[in-house]
Each structure stands twice: as C-alpha cells, then as structure tokens.
Design a protein around this motif. Structure first.
Motif, PDB file in Angstrom:
ATOM      1  N   LEU A 405       0.825  -1.206   0.000  1.00  0.00           N
ATOM      2  CA  LEU A 405       0.000   0.000   0.000  1.00  0.00           C
ATOM      3  C   LEU A 405       0.862   1.259   0.000  1.00  0.00           C
ATOM      4  CD1 LEU A 405      -2.931   1.029   0.115  1.00  0.00           C
ATOM      5  CD2 LEU A 405      -2.737   1.050   2.596  1.00  0.00           C
ATOM      6  N   ILE A 409       1.061   4.332  -2.798  1.00  0.00           N
ATOM      7  CA  ILE A 409       0.947   5.751  -2.461  1.00  0.00           C
ATOM      8  C   ILE A 409       2.113   6.533  -3.068  1.00  0.00           C
ATOM      9  CG2 ILE A 409       1.086   7.408  -0.553  1.00  0.00           C
ATOM     10  CD1 ILE A 409      -0.468   5.357   1.142  1.00  0.00           C
ATOM     11  N   ASN A 413       1.994   9.529  -5.972  1.00  0.00           N
ATOM     12  CA  ASN A 413       2.187  10.864  -5.407  1.00  0.00           C
ATOM     13  C   ASN A 413       3.666  11.204  -5.364  1.00  0.00           C
ATOM     14  OD1 ASN A 413      -0.685  11.622  -4.088  1.00  0.00           O
ATOM     15  ND2 ASN A 413      -0.290   9.435  -3.837  1.00  0.00           N
ATOM     16  N   PRO A 601      -8.545  -0.423   0.229  1.00  0.00           N
ATOM     17  CA  PRO A 601      -7.411   0.501   0.342  1.00  0.00           C
ATOM     18  C   PRO A 601      -6.870   1.008  -0.978  1.00  0.00           C
ATOM     19  CG  PRO A 601      -6.783  -1.734   0.983  1.00  0.00           C
ATOM     20  CD  PRO A 601      -8.267  -1.707   0.888  1.00  0.00           C
ATOM     21  N   PHE A 602      -6.733   0.139  -1.978  1.00  0.00           N
ATOM     22  CA  PHE A 602      -6.093   0.560  -3.219  1.00  0.00           C
ATOM     23  C   PHE A 602      -6.992   1.507  -4.017  1.00  0.00           C
ATOM     24  CE2 PHE A 602      -4.126  -3.448  -2.038  1.00  0.00           C
ATOM     25  CZ  PHE A 602      -2.790  -3.080  -2.057  1.00  0.00           C
ATOM     26  N   VAL A 605      -6.922   4.839  -2.216  1.00  0.00           N
ATOM     27  CA  VAL A 605      -5.695   5.609  -2.452  1.00  0.00           C
ATOM     28  C   VAL A 605      -5.767   6.328  -3.795  1.00  0.00           C
ATOM     29  CG1 VAL A 605      -3.241   5.353  -3.002  1.00  0.00           C
ATOM     30  CG2 VAL A 605      -4.166   4.310  -0.953  1.00  0.00           C
ATOM     31  N   VAL A 608      -8.175   9.308  -3.277  1.00  0.00           N
ATOM     32  CA  VAL A 608      -7.595  10.365  -2.442  1.00  0.00           C
ATOM     33  C   VAL A 608      -6.469  11.078  -3.179  1.00  0.00           C
ATOM     34  CG1 VAL A 608      -6.308  10.803  -0.312  1.00  0.00           C
ATOM     35  CG2 VAL A 608      -8.287   9.291  -0.278  1.00  0.00           C
ATOM     36  N   SER A 609      -5.660  10.329  -3.925  1.00  0.00           N
ATOM     37  CA  SER A 609      -4.558  10.948  -4.668  1.00  0.00           C
ATOM     38  C   SER A 609      -5.068  11.964  -5.682  1.00  0.00           C
ATOM     39  CB  SER A 609      -3.735   9.873  -5.394  1.00  0.00           C
ATOM     40  OG  SER A 609      -3.164   8.972  -4.476  1.00  0.00           O
ATOM     41  N   TRP A 627      -0.263  11.601   4.396  1.00  0.00           N
ATOM     42  CA  TRP A 627      -0.446  10.197   4.031  1.00  0.00           C
ATOM     43  C   TRP A 627      -0.386   9.271   5.234  1.00  0.00           C
ATOM     44  CZ3 TRP A 627      -2.912   8.683   0.037  1.00  0.00           C
ATOM     45  CH2 TRP A 627      -2.966   9.513  -1.080  1.00  0.00           C
ATOM     46  N   VAL A 630      -3.846   9.412   6.312  1.00  0.00           N
ATOM     47  CA  VAL A 630      -4.664   8.599   5.394  1.00  0.00           C
ATOM     48  C   VAL A 630      -4.612   7.123   5.779  1.00  0.00           C
ATOM     49  CG1 VAL A 630      -4.876   7.780   3.023  1.00  0.00           C
ATOM     50  CG2 VAL A 630      -4.467  10.205   3.454  1.00  0.00           C
ATOM     51  N   VAL A 631      -3.412   6.585   5.943  1.00  0.00           N
ATOM     52  CA  VAL A 631      -3.267   5.149   6.225  1.00  0.00           C
ATOM     53  C   VAL A 631      -3.905   4.798   7.570  1.00  0.00           C
ATOM     54  CG1 VAL A 631      -1.611   3.295   6.606  1.00  0.00           C
ATOM     55  CG2 VAL A 631      -1.187   4.962   4.811  1.00  0.00           C
ATOM     56  N   PHE A 634      -7.663   4.959   7.217  1.00  0.00           N
ATOM     57  CA  PHE A 634      -8.157   3.795   6.480  1.00  0.00           C
ATOM     58  C   PHE A 634      -8.239   2.574   7.397  1.00  0.00           C
ATOM     59  CE2 PHE A 634      -6.825   5.092   1.883  1.00  0.00           C
ATOM     60  CZ  PHE A 634      -7.767   6.100   1.932  1.00  0.00           C
TER      61      PHE A 634
END
Length: 909
Positions: A405, A409, A413, A601-602, A605, A608-609, A627, A630-631, A634
């Motif tokens: 994950l 990210i 990013n 999660p994927f 991401v 969110v990105s 981030w 974020v993690v 999540f």
C-alpha cells in the motif's frame, strides 16, 4: 460456500481442472516474469564481465546483435568533392529569395571543414564496426542467444501483464460466484437471503456488462484504433458469464438454503462489490455516463502490476496457512502463561511483519486469523476480545516496510517517497500497538490465573524454538540466495516475487520432513492436515482463487465508487484554502475515515490521490504527514461499522458458529463487552488517529526545537527541512532548474546513470542507486537569487550550495522528472566515450521515464570546492522496480553563467 461436485476427472474435481490449474499456471507465470527481470539483469552483467572489452571501448550491449556495416565513403577525394560543391553552388538556378537577399558568398574552406568532419565521423563508424565485428565470436553468439531468448520470454509476459491479470480475475470471479464466496456483511443462509443475493448479483453484473458493451461501442465509433480490444471483449465475456450464473441462481435457488428468512435481513447478504456496482452504475446512468462502470473497472489493467503483486501476496498467505509456522511460533509463547492482553499484544507485534510483507491487512487475517483467534481464546480471553484481536492482527503492519500500500501511495504521489513514509510508519506502528495494549489492560476483567516463572517457561520456550529454527534457516537461505545469485534484496519491490518462493520452499520442507513437527508431538488434527506437498499447494491455490475473486472484484468496483464520488463534485465544494491548518486536518481526518469504511485501500488511495491530496497540500498539510493520516484513517475505517472489511474477514475465517457463541456469552453484560470486537479496535485506532493527526502537526510546527532529540534517537526523517509549507510556490534557487521544486521531492525512481544499456535493462556498469535525500529539500524551494551574476562565494558557501544541488539532482531523478534532471548538466558535460550528447540524453530519458518506481538517496556527501570548481563525492543508493545498486560516485561541478553545473560524472573506488 457450496460443495463442489464429487465427480473426479483423473483424480481431480472439475473445478480444480477448470479453475485451480489455470490460476496456478497464471500465478506461476507471474512469478517467472518477476524473477525473469532479476535473472536477465544478472545475464547482462555476466555478459559484460565475460565479453566486454574496456580497453577497446566495447561493451556487451553492442554485441547483442550483429552490427550493420556503414555505407559512407571511408576515403573520399576531399578536393574533388569541394570543387564539385563549389561548381554546383555557382551553377544552381537563382530563386526569388536569392534576389531578395543577394548572392551568398561561397566559402570553399567551410565546405572542406564540413567534409573533413564527415570523413572523421565515417571513420569512427567503421572503427566501431570493426571493433564490434572482431569481438563477435561463436561463444558470444551462443551466450547472447540464451540472454536475448530469456529476455524475449519475460518481455512478452511483462507486456501482457494486463491480459494475465484480467484472465486471472475472470477465472477467479467465476469460481467465487459459483461458490457464493464474495465478501458481504453476513453470508446468505435462508431462501430469502439467497433470493435477494441472486437478484442483486444479477442486476449488478448486468449493469457492468451493459456498460462494457457500450464502452466498446463508443471506442469503435470514435474512429480511433482501439488499443488491446481483447481486454474489452474479455471484460464483456466475464460479466456475461457472471450474469448467466446469477440468472441461474435466481431461477433455481439454492438447495442448501434454510427455509424462511427476511428480505430486509437479506440485504445484508448482498456482496459488497454488487452494492458498489449498483450504486455507481445507477449514478452513472443517471448522469448519461453509461460507460463509467467499464471505464473505472478497466483501471485494474492500468495498474496490473500492483494487482498481480496482490495476487502473489494472497497466494503466499494461503501457502503460509498450509504450514505449521504460525502454530510453532505460538508454542514459543505458550509456556509463559501470559495474561491474554499481553499475549495478544505480542502476537500483534509479530503479526505486523507478515502483514507488511503480504501487502494488505486482510491477507494476514485470511491466512492466520483462525490460528490467532484460537490461541488468544486458549489463554482464557473473552471471545469478543479474541475476535477483536483477530480483526486487528492484520492492521498494524500496513505502515511498515515493505507494505504494498505504501508503494502504491509513493507511485501515485510524487510529493512523498517510500523511505519517508516507512520512516514515519514505524512510529505510527509503535504508537497504535501501545495504545491497543493500554485499552486492553484497562478493560481487562479481574481474574486469578497461574503465571509461569522464568525458570519454568524459558526452557520450554527454548525447546519450542528448535522446531522453528529450520524454517528460519530456509527463509534466510532463500533471501540470501536471491541477494548473492541475482543481486536482489528483499524489499517492497521484490517481496511479491520472493515471498511465494520462500513459502514454496517452506512447504516442501514442512511436508517432506516426516515425524512430529513440534515438541510433544502432533495432534490427530495436525497429522491429518499434513497430507503432502502436492495437496498443500493445491489447497493453497484453491483458497487463493476465492480470495482473488472476492478481493480484486471488490477493489475493482471500489474504484468506480471513487469515480462516483469524484464526479459528484463533492471535493469541489471544499475551499482550496480553508485558512486554518487545524480545521483542514479535522475535516480531512473524518472524511478519510468515511472513505476507509466504504472502499478498499487501493481504490481509496487512487481516489484520495486525485481529489483530496492536492487540496490538503494547498492547505499547508505536509505530504508525508497527510499520508500517515490517510493510512491510519483507512485502518480505522476497515475496523469500523457499517462495512469493516477486516471484521468481515475475521468473521469469515472464524465461522458463524463462533460469532453466535460470542453473542450468547455476553448477554446481560455492558454495552462495551457485548460489542467488544467493534469497540476495542475502534477505540485504539481512533486514539492513534487523533495523535497522528494533531500530534504530528505539533511535531512539524516545532521541528527545530525537537531536532536534537530526534537526531539523538536517529529519527531525523520525522522532521526534515522539507516540512516547509509546500502550498507556496517561490521561485527555484538559481543552482537548480525550475523543475526541481517540491513536487520533485517524492516518488519512486529510475535507472542508474551509465554509458548505455540493453533495451529495457540497466547498463552493465551502473553508477547510480534509490530515494530523494531529505536534506536536499530546502534548496528546491529556496528564494530566487537576482538575475545578475552573484559574487564569488567563500569556500564554505560553495559547499552548502553544492550539497543542495546534489540533493535536488537526486530528487529530480527520483521523481522521474527528466527535464529537471537533465537541467543540472552543463552543455560541456563529458558524455561517455563513443556517445554523442544527443544519444546520451536520449538514453537517459528512456531509462528514467520507462520506470514506474525510482528512489535515489545520498549518504556520506562531502564537497571540495573553490570559487569556480567543486567536486562532490558521496555514496549513492539507487532502487527501481527491477534493479537496485549502491555506488560510490563523484560529480564535478563548474561555475557557469547560470549557476553551478555538472561537467563530469564518474564512479569512484
């Protein structure tokens, strides 16, 4: 899950021939492709060592194909050619343009110099042709046939990764649908449950089918050639088959269903991916965006490498489940008779490692959740506490290296690198695991149990360690085998390929060792489970099919939910500048928890990105800090109702019977204990999220004051200078090109700088390596200097400037920003021998931009400089998605009109 047919074909069930064997073949092919890149890199290096000739400037890559003989005239008559060009110019017809500008004088000397230069270039071509031709021996031809043949095989696989992934998902999705194995809030039991389940699946699959057909029709109608139409047709075929299966279920029903039930409760049995397809699909149709579902579903093929890695992680997890490794590890802890809370905490700390190496929190829950539940329960813990531990066992390690994950990210990013994220992640892990222990002890019930003394427990633990030691040796042997034979270390880029190989060797040992596998002998159940190598691999593959079909289908349709949110314009309502970083942190924190509740999660991401991250940066939230929020958010979402994916997976591996017993045991107790499996994880993770969000911001704002403490503990990555507010856009420093700004301080990396290379591979003698150096960041956002030439700087200023430039150079390389990277080089840069500047730049551009991941970091940087010249010497760590290296390097700089530029680059001893 439905029982498969008892009919056997050559000793295997039809489902194993139709599903298990193809999936096993595709997983093995994926493994070969990944390992093939490593092997081919070694073949290139071996070819260079065996056949390269530095004395004659002949590298192996020049020998990989027969050279073409030059067609130019090696010995022209210069005088005759000069006279001919002069005569031709005199006799050329006049044009209107000639009349306008007048006659252009003919310069025989300039013509001669041009012809002499052309003759020298021709002679160089012949010399290169002669050198290469003499080096192409029968042994070279034999070796290159092996090397290029191997390259062709793995290149074919690499170029067809999207097709391999879609085939794998299609086969697994059909099997999962036939067996009712999709992820839902509660499994269907009654006839009405199955009716609701089947109708929802039929509607969802039809929606995606119609969307896929419509999307392909639009592509053909556009008049532009459709790229990879086979992927479109395979998607259409997949959802056509799934629709037919669902239609059959609607018409026939499920013969194993219990009578009765409730349609309202049946809604809870609808697979999550069907919920997502229905919501997003209906929304897209209402927006006249019928192709939306197909477009977003197709994104899994654009990220095929990531999802194939996830499939390998799932396979590794299921292979782990077929071994005794987890049970044997528990044998080490049992003699201590620890309190349930402490025992569980130790298990969660240990579980963080395989969680990080299996790429996603759910994989460990699937692989070892049942063992964790059983062992925690055996210590005398409450069932709801054991369920909470099972759900959380796969949550804490997602911030640790080499979790997939984090790689995703960093790939999406450019503002962050995996090194920075893993640096912060270690302390988020320590924080959240400690908070879990605190709440577990706080809510423990008073009990009097016998505790083992050290004298009693230590000898038993040491004896239990003996059966585990061979597995440790096997794992280390495989890891070091890759490192020394293939020059490949176990990290976030290679883990998906290496872990299944490790687990296959572990299973071979586990199933062929014979005799008891632990101190005290095996139980009857354990003896029954040890049914041989082939059975173990087949069972692991069978389980992997269900999880690939369930998880990847969920992730694929989750992306469409992200698209629905993105197209809704919700994020456009959020001001680009909220005016207060604390308000922004609060808003984003709660929004991210919501996203974690409803998306995988994927997919989350990706959403969110594209939508949230840019707004967060513009509001002054530091990217790495964002981030980490974020993690953590999540993970809280995956443990929180209404969806709580990890809770659903825990329920799946433990079984409905245990859930019913747990509910029965807590009747009459307080709200906390009745719902402890929800309350404990949510309390722990929410407290951790608050500290990460607000405590992290306080750390950033006081980074200068805390730097001595962080330096003492070796934690400089927690408060590097790039914490400067990235929302502002000051001009770049005169020592670095404009492209090397904050935006270039992140993301993975490219190919090492080298003379040249074989197609698709690093050159034989790399002089480079991995991740943007944090200390370099300030120069990327330093204020611009006046346009006039600056004063001559004293030596200490020269050193500071050069160090900043080297950091920005590494950052631009890590960001795959070719224009920024090449801007650091002087027009007078000494290119490798035998290459023109244009060819060198083209070679560097191809190597940098073809990689999906590059990290370049700098250590031991020293600068020796004067007013007009400086030399920077350092250790360079390079890492890409297929190659890593560490090299000692020297960059020579010269002071030019537009600042310091690199004039020479070389590897040093």
């Amino acid at each position: 899950m439905q029982n498969s047919s008892n009919k056997k074909w050559l000793g295997r069930s039809p489902s194993e021939w139709l599903f298990s064997l193809p999936i096993f073949s595709l997983l093995l092919l994926t493994l070969i492709i990944g390992t093939g890149e490593m092997v081919h890199g070694q073949l290139l290096r071996l070819g260079e060592r065996m056949f390269g000739d530095p004395a004659h400037n002949v590298q192996y890559f020049l020998l990989r194909a027969d050279p073409s003989k030059p067609t130019c005239d090696r010995n022209p008559d210069i005088d005759a050619l000069v006279q001919k060009q002069v005569d031709d110019a005199k006799n050329a017809p006049k044009t209107d343009m000639d009349a306008l500008f007048g006659d252009t004088p003919i310069d025989p000397q300039a013509i001669r110099e041009s012809l002499v230069a052309a003759q020298k270039l021709c002679e160089e071509r012949y010399n290169l042709y002669d050198r290469v031709s003499t080096h192409i021996t029968p042994s070279v031809k034999f070796y290159r046939s092996i090397e290029t043949g191997f390259f062709g095989i793995f290149r074919f696989g690499t170029e067809n990764r999207p097709l391999i992934l879609l085939l794998m998902v299609a086969i697994a999705a059909v099997s999962t649908t036939l067996q009712y194995h999709h992820i839902n809030l509660r499994p269907p039991r009654t006839k009405k449950d199955f009716q609701v389940y089947s109708l929802a699946m039929l509607a969802a699959n039809l929606l995606v089918f119609v969307s896929s057909v419509y999307y392909l029709k639009l592509q053909y109608a556009s008049g532009i050639k459709v790229e990879h139409p086979v992927l479109n047709w395979l998607t259409i075929l997949l959802f056509a088959v799934l629709s037919l299966i669902s239609l059959r279920d609607v018409l026939r029903g499920n013969k194993n269903a219990e009578p009765g039930g409730s349609y309202a409760m049946g809604l809870l049995s609808i697979p999550l991916y069907a919920f997502m397809a229905l919501n997003a699909g209906i929304n897209f149709v209402l927006q006249d965006y019928t192709a939306g579902l197909a477009i977003y579903f197709g994104q899994i093929t654009e990220l095929s490498g990531i999802f194939l890695n996830l499939a390998l992680y799932l396979w590794a997890g299921m292979l782990l489940k077929q071994t005794r490794v987890v049970s044997l590890f528990m044998d080490i802890l049992r003699p201590w008779k620890l309190p349930p809370e402490v025992f569980t905490w130790i298990i969660m700390l240990a579980a963080a490692v395989p969680t990080a190496y299996t790429g996603a929190s759910g994989v460990f829950v699937i692989a070892a959740g049942a063992v964790v539940y059983r062992e925690v329960l055996a210590t005398g813990a409450r069932r709801h506490f054991a369920l909470a531990a099972t759900a959380m066992s796969g949550s804490l390690g997602v911030v640790l290296r080499p979790c997939l994950l984090i790689v995703v990210i960093a790939a999406l990013n450019k503002q962050v690198t995996t090194t920075e994220l893993y640096g912060w992640g270690l302390f988020v892990f320590i924080l959240t695991s400690t908070i879990f222990l605190f709440y577990a002890l706080l809510k423990s019930e008073a009990r009097v149990t016998e505790r083992a003394t050290v004298k009693e427990a230590l000898p038993q633990s040491l004896r239990a360690l003996v059966p585990v030691s061979p597995y440790i040796v096997i794992m280390l042997a495989v890891v070091y085998g890759y490192e020394y034979l293939l020059d490949t270390k176990l990290d976030e880029f290679t883990a998906p390929v290496m872990l299944p190989v490790i687990m296959l060797f572990v299973i071979i040992f586990d199933k062929l060792r014979g005799g008891p596998t632990k101190v005290g002998g095996d139980t009857v159940a354990e003896k029954k489970k040890n049914q041989g190598l082939e059975h173990a691999v087949r069972s692991a593959t069978n389980e992997t099919i269900g999880h690939i079909g369930a998880l990847i289908m969920l992730m694929a349709l989750s992306v469409s939910v992200g698209g629905m949110i993105e197209r809704s314009g919700v994020m456009e309502l959020v001001p680009q500048n909220l005016g207060n970083v604390w308000l922004a942190l609060t808003m984003f924190m709660f929004f991210l928890v919501f996203v974690g509740m409803v998306m995988d999660p994927f997919g989350a991401v990706i959403l969110v990105s594209a939508t949230v991250a840019p707004i967060a940066y513009s509001n002054g939230i530091q990217p790495v800090h964002f981030w980490m929020i974020v993690v953590t958010a999540f993970e809280l979402g995956y443990l929180s109702p209404p969806v709580a994916l990890n809770q659903l997976l825990a329920r799946q591996v433990v079984g409905e019977e245990q859930m019913d017993i747990a509910d029965e045991e807590t009747k009459g107790k307080s709200f906390y204990y009745r719902h402890e499996r929800w309350n404990l994880p949510v309390m722990a993770m929410f407290t951790g999220l608050l500290i990460v969000t607000y405590g992290g911001q306080l750390l950033i704002e006081n980074s200068d004051k805390l730097r001595p403490v962080s330096h003492f503990f070796g934690l400089d990555q927690l408060n590097p200078p790039q914490f400067d507010d990235s929302s502002s856009t000051p001009a770049a420093a005169p020592t670095a090109p404009a492209a090397a700004t904050d935006a270039s301080l992140a993301a993975p990396a490219a190919e090492p700088a080298m003379p040249a290379a074989a197609p698709g591979e690093p050159a034989p003698a790399p002089v480079a390596p991995p991740v943007a150096a944090p200390a370099a960041a300030p120069a990327a956002v330093a204020p611009a200097a006046p346009a006039a030439a600056p004063k001559v700087a004293p030596q200490e200023d020269v050193q500071s400037v050069i160090k900043d430039i080297v950091g920005n150079w590494a950052a631009a390389w890590s960001s795959r920003d070719f224009n920024g990277y090449i801007g650091f080089y002087s027009p007078n840069f000494e290119v490798p021998k035998g290459m023109s500047r244009a060819k060198w730049e083209a070679d560097r551009k191809a190597k940098i931009e073809k990689k999906s991941n590059i990290e370049v970091s700098i250590d031991d940087l020293t600068v020796q400089g004067v007013t007009a010249k400086a030399v920077a010497t350092f250790t360079q760590h390079y890492k890409s998605d297929s190659y890593s290296d560490t090299t000692k390097k020297a960059l020579t700089f010269a002071k030019e009109a537009d600042g310091w530029k690199i004039v020479k680059e070389e590897a040093v001893k």
